[in-house]
Design a protein around this motif. Structure first.
Motif, mmCIF file in Angstrom:
data_model
loop_
_atom_site.group_PDB
_atom_site.id
_atom_site.type_symbol
_atom_site.label_atom_id
_atom_site.label_comp_id
_atom_site.label_asym_id
_atom_site.label_seq_id
_atom_site.Cartn_x
_atom_site.Cartn_y
_atom_site.Cartn_z
ATOM 1 N N LEU A 1 41.989 29.663 36.445
ATOM 2 C CA LEU A 1 42.220 30.834 37.287
ATOM 3 C C LEU A 1 41.016 31.034 38.206
ATOM 4 C CD1 LEU A 1 43.716 33.427 34.758
ATOM 5 C CD2 LEU A 1 44.936 31.829 36.258
ATOM 6 N N LEU A 2 41.289 31.105 39.523
ATOM 7 C CA LEU A 2 40.251 31.357 40.521
ATOM 8 C C LEU A 2 40.373 32.800 40.980
ATOM 9 C CD1 LEU A 2 38.103 30.659 42.681
ATOM 10 C CD2 LEU A 2 39.998 29.816 44.123
ATOM 11 N N PHE A 3 39.277 33.565 40.813
ATOM 12 C CA PHE A 3 39.251 34.966 41.222
ATOM 13 C C PHE A 3 38.257 35.147 42.359
ATOM 14 C CE2 PHE A 3 40.979 35.405 36.993
ATOM 15 C CZ PHE A 3 41.855 36.471 37.109
ATOM 16 N N THR A 4 38.684 35.878 43.368
ATOM 17 C CA THR A 4 37.778 36.376 44.399
ATOM 18 C C THR A 4 38.014 37.871 44.512
ATOM 19 O OG1 THR A 4 39.393 35.950 46.155
ATOM 20 C CG2 THR A 4 37.793 34.205 45.681
ATOM 21 N N GLY B 1 40.163 44.785 40.165
ATOM 22 C CA GLY B 1 41.536 44.383 39.923
ATOM 23 C C GLY B 1 42.423 44.610 41.132
ATOM 24 N N GLN B 2 42.177 45.722 41.911
ATOM 25 C CA GLN B 2 43.010 46.008 43.079
ATOM 26 C C GLN B 2 42.703 45.049 44.218
ATOM 27 O OE1 GLN B 2 41.347 48.359 41.359
ATOM 28 N NE2 GLN B 2 43.131 49.239 40.298
ATOM 29 N N GLU B 3 41.428 44.669 44.361
ATOM 30 C CA GLU B 3 41.019 43.828 45.466
ATOM 31 C C GLU B 3 41.010 42.349 45.117
ATOM 32 O OE1 GLU B 3 37.163 45.215 46.416
ATOM 33 O OE2 GLU B 3 37.822 47.189 47.116
ATOM 34 N N ALA B 4 41.056 42.034 43.831
ATOM 35 C CA ALA B 4 40.900 40.645 43.407
ATOM 36 C C ALA B 4 42.087 39.796 43.846
ATOM 37 C CB ALA B 4 40.755 40.566 41.895
ATOM 38 N N SER B 5 41.751 38.616 44.306
ATOM 39 C CA SER B 5 42.764 37.617 44.632
ATOM 40 C C SER B 5 42.726 36.556 43.547
ATOM 41 C CB SER B 5 42.455 36.986 46.000
ATOM 42 O OG SER B 5 43.306 35.888 46.255
ATOM 43 N N ILE B 6 43.886 36.200 43.060
ATOM 44 C CA ILE B 6 43.958 35.238 41.964
ATOM 45 C C ILE B 6 44.776 34.032 42.395
ATOM 46 C CG2 ILE B 6 45.891 36.531 40.979
ATOM 47 C CD1 ILE B 6 45.133 35.403 38.255
ATOM 48 N N VAL B 7 44.254 32.843 42.116
ATOM 49 C CA VAL B 7 44.933 31.589 42.424
ATOM 50 C C VAL B 7 44.932 30.740 41.164
ATOM 51 C CG1 VAL B 7 44.937 29.498 43.824
ATOM 52 C CG2 VAL B 7 44.213 31.673 44.846
ATOM 53 N N GLN B 8 46.098 30.183 40.832
ATOM 54 C CA GLN B 8 46.185 29.274 39.690
ATOM 55 C C GLN B 8 45.875 27.861 40.162
ATOM 56 O OE1 GLN B 8 49.831 29.597 37.467
ATOM 57 N NE2 GLN B 8 49.796 31.833 37.461
#
Length: 422
Positions: free
Chosen positions: A307-310, A314-321
């Motif tokens: 999981l990649l988080f930027t 939690g509201q602003e975080a972008s998550i990429v698998q």
């Protein structure tokens, strides 16, 4: 005063009392006869059975008198059944031993239930023997307790075997603990650099499993990160996992560019075919970060996506698998593997993990899924507490215990690796 001088009513009262006493005696005699007949009936129907029992067996009446014993009892005690009949334990055994036997009989009759006793008995120069005794109440047709029956056997050999098994199990557990400690000592120390920071949590399950991971600089610009998950439990899975990790750490795969995750997975697949590993295969996630280009090249072999988080909350975080559609390692020869690239344009966090961090079943609830895990991680990004500590606490709460059970994950230990590129 003579009888003829007594008033008539007094004579009638005395006569009634005498008749009542006679009736009581007759009733007592009748009940005693019934009890004796019931015991005799039990004795007749069970004597033949007793002699066919290889263990010591006996019947006693309510007062503890022997009614019958079998041949094994005669041989073990050295007393004939004719001498035993009508006698009690106090006629043959030491006072303290006979008293204990009598108390056991009384407890069985009072509770109306079976009792199992295992005790050590000293038998001369041969030393102690362990005897297991099972005592049960005897009932008449009216459901009244009228005596006891017992069976005793020498369980010394069984006791010794059990003790040997317990010692062997303790020794095995000690070796497993040493193996688990060995695996833990191979794990890398957290890094606190300016470019890359790492942190991790490793919590072993109830048995030794097949998780292992590592990270290191390949050169001045490239940082490798990997997690290996071998199927199955026990020492074999752990040893294979450690072997694979050491191969990656020492870069001993032939003709392999360790900067290219797809080549690494292909070489591992050729080096560790499952038919040469006792049927064991493994999954892996392998990534390489280029600190100059800020590109992360990665490939997974049958492994859960990293999981990649930027973003900072939690509201602003972008998550990429970070997923690649590759098969597990060791299952089929001559496989090709796909790699992918993602650019880390802002401060980022990449979580690499085994499926042990989300495959847990809560009581009266379905299995905690990957979707539940991903949502939990996203919502925890902005917390002051470590995301991994929150995750671990949550899983232990779901599992209702700090030690994760075997079914927490299939052949692996719950583990999480987190590294952050800046």
């Amino acid at each position: 005063m003579k009888h003829e001088d007594k008033p008539r009513h007094e004579l009638i009262c005395e006569l009634d009392a005498l008749r009542k006493r006679v009736n009581e005696l007759e009733t007592a005699d009748h009940r005693r006869e019934e009890t004796e007949q019931a015991l005799e009936k039990t004795l007749i129907t069970q004597t033949a059975i007793l002699d066919n029992i290889p263990d010591m067996a006996w019947l006693k009446d309510k007062d503890g008198r022997f009614l019958a014993v079998n041949r094994s009892f005669e041989e073990a005690s050295g007393i004939s059944r004719e001498d035993l009949r009508g006698k009690t334990d106090f006629d043959f055994w030491p006072q303290s031993l006979a008293q204990r036997y009598r108390e056991d009989d009384e407890q069985v009759m009072k509770s109306r239930d079976r009792k199992r006793i295992e005790e050590s008995q000293v038998r001369g120069p041969a030393g102690s023997k362990w005897i297991e005794t099972i005592k049960s109440p005897i009932f008449n047709e009216q459901g009244e307790v009228i005596g006891t029956t017992g069976i005793a056997r020498d369980v010394t050999e069984r006791k010794q075997i059990r003790e040997e098994l317990e010692r062997a199990l303790a020794e095995s557990n000690r070796h497993l603990a040493e193996a688990a400690e060995y695996v833990r000592r191979l794990l890398p120390e957290p890094l606190h650099g300016d470019v890359v920071q790492t942190d991790w949590r490793f919590v072993p399950s109830a048995s030794l499993g097949g998780d292992s991971f590592g990270y290191h600089w390949l050169d001045d610009d490239h940082f490798a990160l990997y997690l290996v998950d071998v199927c199955g439990h026990g020492v074999r899975a752990a040893l294979l996992s450690v072997t694979i990790t050491n191969v990656l750490r020492s870069r001993t795969l032939r003709n392999t560019d360790f900067l290219l995750p797809d080549e690494v997975l292909k070489s591992l697949n050729a080096e560790f075919p499952m038919e040469e590993q006792n049927g064991m295969y493994f999954t892996i996630w392998y990534g390489v970060l280029n600190k100059r280009s800020r590109d992360l090249v990665y490939a997974g072999g049958g492994h859960p996506p990293a999981l990649l988080f930027t973003g900072s909350s939690g509201q602003e975080a972008s998550i990429v698998q970070l997923h690649t559609p590759n098969l597990f390692i060791g299952g089929m020869p001559d496989l090709t593997f796909e790699k992918r690239i993602v650019s880390l344009d802002s401060p980022s966090r990449v979580y690499v993990f085994s499926d042990g961090v989300y495959e847990v079943t809560a009581e009266n609830s379905p299995v905690w899924s990957f979707t539940d895990f991903s949502r939990f991680m996203t919502e925890s990004v902005g917390s002051r507490e470590s995301v991994m500590d929150r995750l671990l606490s949550h899983l232990q709460e779901l599992n209702q215990g700090e030690i994760l059970e075997d079914d927490f994950s299939i052949g692996i230990r719950g583990s999480v690796i987190r590294w952050q590129a800046r």
